[in-house]
Design a protein around this motif. Sequence first.
Motif, PDB file in Angstrom:
ATOM      1  N   GLU A 126      44.698  46.652  43.844  1.00  0.00           N
ATOM      2  CA  GLU A 126      45.496  45.897  42.879  1.00  0.00           C
ATOM      3  C   GLU A 126      45.215  44.392  42.977  1.00  0.00           C
ATOM      4  O   GLU A 126      45.197  43.692  41.966  1.00  0.00           O
ATOM      5  N   VAL A 127      44.985  43.911  44.184  1.00  0.00           N
ATOM      6  CA  VAL A 127      44.642  42.495  44.364  1.00  0.00           C
ATOM      7  C   VAL A 127      43.328  42.189  43.660  1.00  0.00           C
ATOM      8  O   VAL A 127      43.203  41.192  42.945  1.00  0.00           O
ATOM      9  N   VAL A 128      42.341  43.048  43.838  1.00  0.00           N
ATOM     10  CA  VAL A 128      41.038  42.840  43.204  1.00  0.00           C
ATOM     11  C   VAL A 128      41.182  42.920  41.690  1.00  0.00           C
ATOM     12  O   VAL A 128      40.617  42.089  40.959  1.00  0.00           O
ATOM     13  N   GLU A 129      41.936  43.883  41.203  1.00  0.00           N
ATOM     14  CA  GLU A 129      42.130  44.014  39.762  1.00  0.00           C
ATOM     15  C   GLU A 129      42.778  42.757  39.187  1.00  0.00           C
ATOM     16  O   GLU A 129      42.386  42.288  38.116  1.00  0.00           O
ATOM     17  N   ALA A 130      43.733  42.188  39.890  1.00  0.00           N
ATOM     18  CA  ALA A 130      44.377  40.958  39.421  1.00  0.00           C
ATOM     19  C   ALA A 130      43.372  39.804  39.354  1.00  0.00           C
ATOM     20  O   ALA A 130      43.432  38.977  38.428  1.00  0.00           O
ATOM     21  N   LEU A 131      42.454  39.738  40.306  1.00  0.00           N
ATOM     22  CA  LEU A 131      41.434  38.693  40.288  1.00  0.00           C
ATOM     23  C   LEU A 131      40.488  38.873  39.106  1.00  0.00           C
ATOM     24  O   LEU A 131      40.138  37.902  38.420  1.00  0.00           O
ATOM     25  N   VAL A 132      40.071  40.106  38.855  1.00  0.00           N
ATOM     26  CA  VAL A 132      39.161  40.375  37.737  1.00  0.00           C
ATOM     27  C   VAL A 132      39.855  40.068  36.408  1.00  0.00           C
ATOM     28  O   VAL A 132      39.308  39.353  35.556  1.00  0.00           O
ATOM     29  N   THR A 133      41.052  40.568  36.228  1.00  0.00           N
ATOM     30  CA  THR A 133      41.736  40.370  34.941  1.00  0.00           C
ATOM     31  C   THR A 133      42.233  38.935  34.763  1.00  0.00           C
ATOM     32  O   THR A 133      42.492  38.513  33.639  1.00  0.00           O
ATOM     33  N   GLY A 134      42.347  38.193  35.840  1.00  0.00           N
ATOM     34  CA  GLY A 134      42.727  36.795  35.746  1.00  0.00           C
ATOM     35  C   GLY A 134      41.567  35.845  35.513  1.00  0.00           C
ATOM     36  O   GLY A 134      41.760  34.657  35.275  1.00  0.00           O
ATOM     37  N   ASP A 135      40.358  36.362  35.568  1.00  0.00           N
ATOM     38  CA  ASP A 135      39.166  35.533  35.399  1.00  0.00           C
ATOM     39  C   ASP A 135      38.989  35.148  33.921  1.00  0.00           C
ATOM     40  O   ASP A 135      39.192  35.979  33.037  1.00  0.00           O
ATOM     41  N   PRO A 136      38.586  33.907  33.663  1.00  0.00           N
ATOM     42  CA  PRO A 136      38.354  33.502  32.271  1.00  0.00           C
ATOM     43  C   PRO A 136      37.328  34.364  31.534  1.00  0.00           C
ATOM     44  O   PRO A 136      37.417  34.512  30.314  1.00  0.00           O
ATOM     45  N   TYR A 137      36.378  34.936  32.260  1.00  0.00           N
ATOM     46  CA  TYR A 137      35.407  35.805  31.595  1.00  0.00           C
ATOM     47  C   TYR A 137      36.074  37.067  31.057  1.00  0.00           C
ATOM     48  O   TYR A 137      35.720  37.545  29.984  1.00  0.00           O
ATOM     49  N   TRP A 138      37.013  37.616  31.781  1.00  0.00           N
ATOM     50  CA  TRP A 138      37.737  38.798  31.288  1.00  0.00           C
ATOM     51  C   TRP A 138      38.673  38.398  30.155  1.00  0.00           C
ATOM     52  O   TRP A 138      38.727  39.038  29.113  1.00  0.00           O
ATOM     53  N   GLN A 139      39.404  37.339  30.364  1.00  0.00           N
ATOM     54  CA  GLN A 139      40.415  36.925  29.394  1.00  0.00           C
ATOM     55  C   GLN A 139      39.823  36.499  28.058  1.00  0.00           C
ATOM     56  O   GLN A 139      40.510  36.529  27.040  1.00  0.00           O
ATOM     57  N   ASN A 140      38.544  36.145  28.053  1.00  0.00           N
ATOM     58  CA  ASN A 140      37.898  35.690  26.819  1.00  0.00           C
ATOM     59  C   ASN A 140      36.787  36.609  26.331  1.00  0.00           C
ATOM     60  O   ASN A 140      35.969  36.217  25.503  1.00  0.00           O
ATOM     61  N   GLY A 141      36.751  37.833  26.835  1.00  0.00           N
ATOM     62  CA  GLY A 141      35.838  38.842  26.317  1.00  0.00           C
ATOM     63  C   GLY A 141      34.394  38.721  26.762  1.00  0.00           C
ATOM     64  O   GLY A 141      33.529  39.388  26.202  1.00  0.00           O
ATOM     65  N   ILE A 142      34.116  37.898  27.775  1.00  0.00           N
ATOM     66  CA  ILE A 142      32.749  37.795  28.292  1.00  0.00           C
ATOM     67  C   ILE A 142      32.428  39.044  29.107  1.00  0.00           C
ATOM     68  O   ILE A 142      31.345  39.594  29.022  1.00  0.00           O
ATOM     69  N   TRP A 143      33.382  39.465  29.933  1.00  0.00           N
ATOM     70  CA  TRP A 143      33.301  40.777  30.580  1.00  0.00           C
ATOM     71  C   TRP A 143      34.024  41.748  29.662  1.00  0.00           C
ATOM     72  O   TRP A 143      35.175  41.531  29.288  1.00  0.00           O
ATOM     73  N   THR A 144      33.367  42.809  29.269  1.00  0.00           N
ATOM     74  CA  THR A 144      33.945  43.721  28.279  1.00  0.00           C
ATOM     75  C   THR A 144      34.620  44.939  28.890  1.00  0.00           C
ATOM     76  O   THR A 144      35.426  45.591  28.237  1.00  0.00           O
ATOM     77  N   ASP A 145      34.252  45.278  30.105  1.00  0.00           N
ATOM     78  CA  ASP A 145      34.893  46.375  30.825  1.00  0.00           C
ATOM     79  C   ASP A 145      34.566  46.217  32.294  1.00  0.00           C
ATOM     80  O   ASP A 145      33.709  45.413  32.658  1.00  0.00           O
ATOM     81  N   TYR A 146      35.269  46.951  33.117  1.00  0.00           N
ATOM     82  CA  TYR A 146      34.991  46.911  34.549  1.00  0.00           C
ATOM     83  C   TYR A 146      35.539  48.164  35.209  1.00  0.00           C
ATOM     84  O   TYR A 146      36.399  48.855  34.658  1.00  0.00           O
ATOM     85  N   GLU A 147      35.025  48.432  36.394  1.00  0.00           N
ATOM     86  CA  GLU A 147      35.499  49.523  37.232  1.00  0.00           C
ATOM     87  C   GLU A 147      35.530  48.991  38.660  1.00  0.00           C
ATOM     88  O   GLU A 147      34.631  48.269  39.080  1.00  0.00           O
ATOM     89  N   ILE A 148      36.582  49.328  39.374  1.00  0.00           N
ATOM     90  CA  ILE A 148      36.724  48.909  40.765  1.00  0.00           C
ATOM     91  C   ILE A 148      36.822  50.160  41.617  1.00  0.00           C
ATOM     92  O   ILE A 148      37.596  51.066  41.318  1.00  0.00           O
ATOM     93  N   LYS A 149      36.037  50.184  42.685  1.00  0.00           N
ATOM     94  CA  LYS A 149      36.061  51.312  43.618  1.00  0.00           C
ATOM     95  C   LYS A 149      36.139  50.785  45.042  1.00  0.00           C
ATOM     96  O   LYS A 149      35.496  49.779  45.373  1.00  0.00           O
ATOM     97  N   GLU A 150      36.907  51.472  45.885  1.00  0.00           N
ATOM     98  CA  GLU A 150      36.877  51.135  47.297  1.00  0.00           C
ATOM     99  C   GLU A 150      35.479  51.475  47.801  1.00  0.00           C
ATOM    100  O   GLU A 150      34.889  52.489  47.421  1.00  0.00           O
ATOM    101  N   TRP A 151      34.952  50.613  48.658  1.00  0.00           N
ATOM    102  CA  TRP A 151      33.548  50.704  49.070  1.00  0.00           C
ATOM    103  C   TRP A 151      33.468  50.805  50.573  1.00  0.00           C
ATOM    104  O   TRP A 151      34.200  50.123  51.304  1.00  0.00           O
ATOM    105  N   ILE A 152      32.575  51.657  51.045  1.00  0.00           N
ATOM    106  CA  ILE A 152      32.327  51.807  52.469  1.00  0.00           C
ATOM    107  C   ILE A 152      30.986  51.146  52.778  1.00  0.00           C
ATOM    108  O   ILE A 152      29.945  51.596  52.282  1.00  0.00           O
TER     109      ILE A 152
END
Length: 90
Positions: free
Chosen positions: A60-86
């Motif tokens: 949820e912390v990572v998702e908040a960072l991604v969705t709070g980024d100006p690129y997300w908020q202004n349509g520069i990033w059009t989609d994303y996926e977050i996965k826990e990584w080992i």
Amino acid sequence: MAKFVAIGHYCADVLEKRAPYREAHLAGLQAQKEQGILITIGPTKDLTLFVAIYEAVSQEVVEALVTGDPYWQNGIWTDYEIKEWIQAIG
């Protein structure tokens, strides 16, 4: 803390469309890096995808960072996926 990978797509004409938001985007990423949350981020050479690695207490912390980024908020990033990584090798 866990590690997470975020992968997403850029919009068409990203070089042109990102220009008004690039400074704020980079400043935010630098702040995340200084806080130790963002490990690395960057685009693929063809500028179709971005890939980021984070170390955070939750997805949820990572998702908040991604969705709070100006690129997300202004349509520069059009989609994303977050996965826990080992991380297998350091």
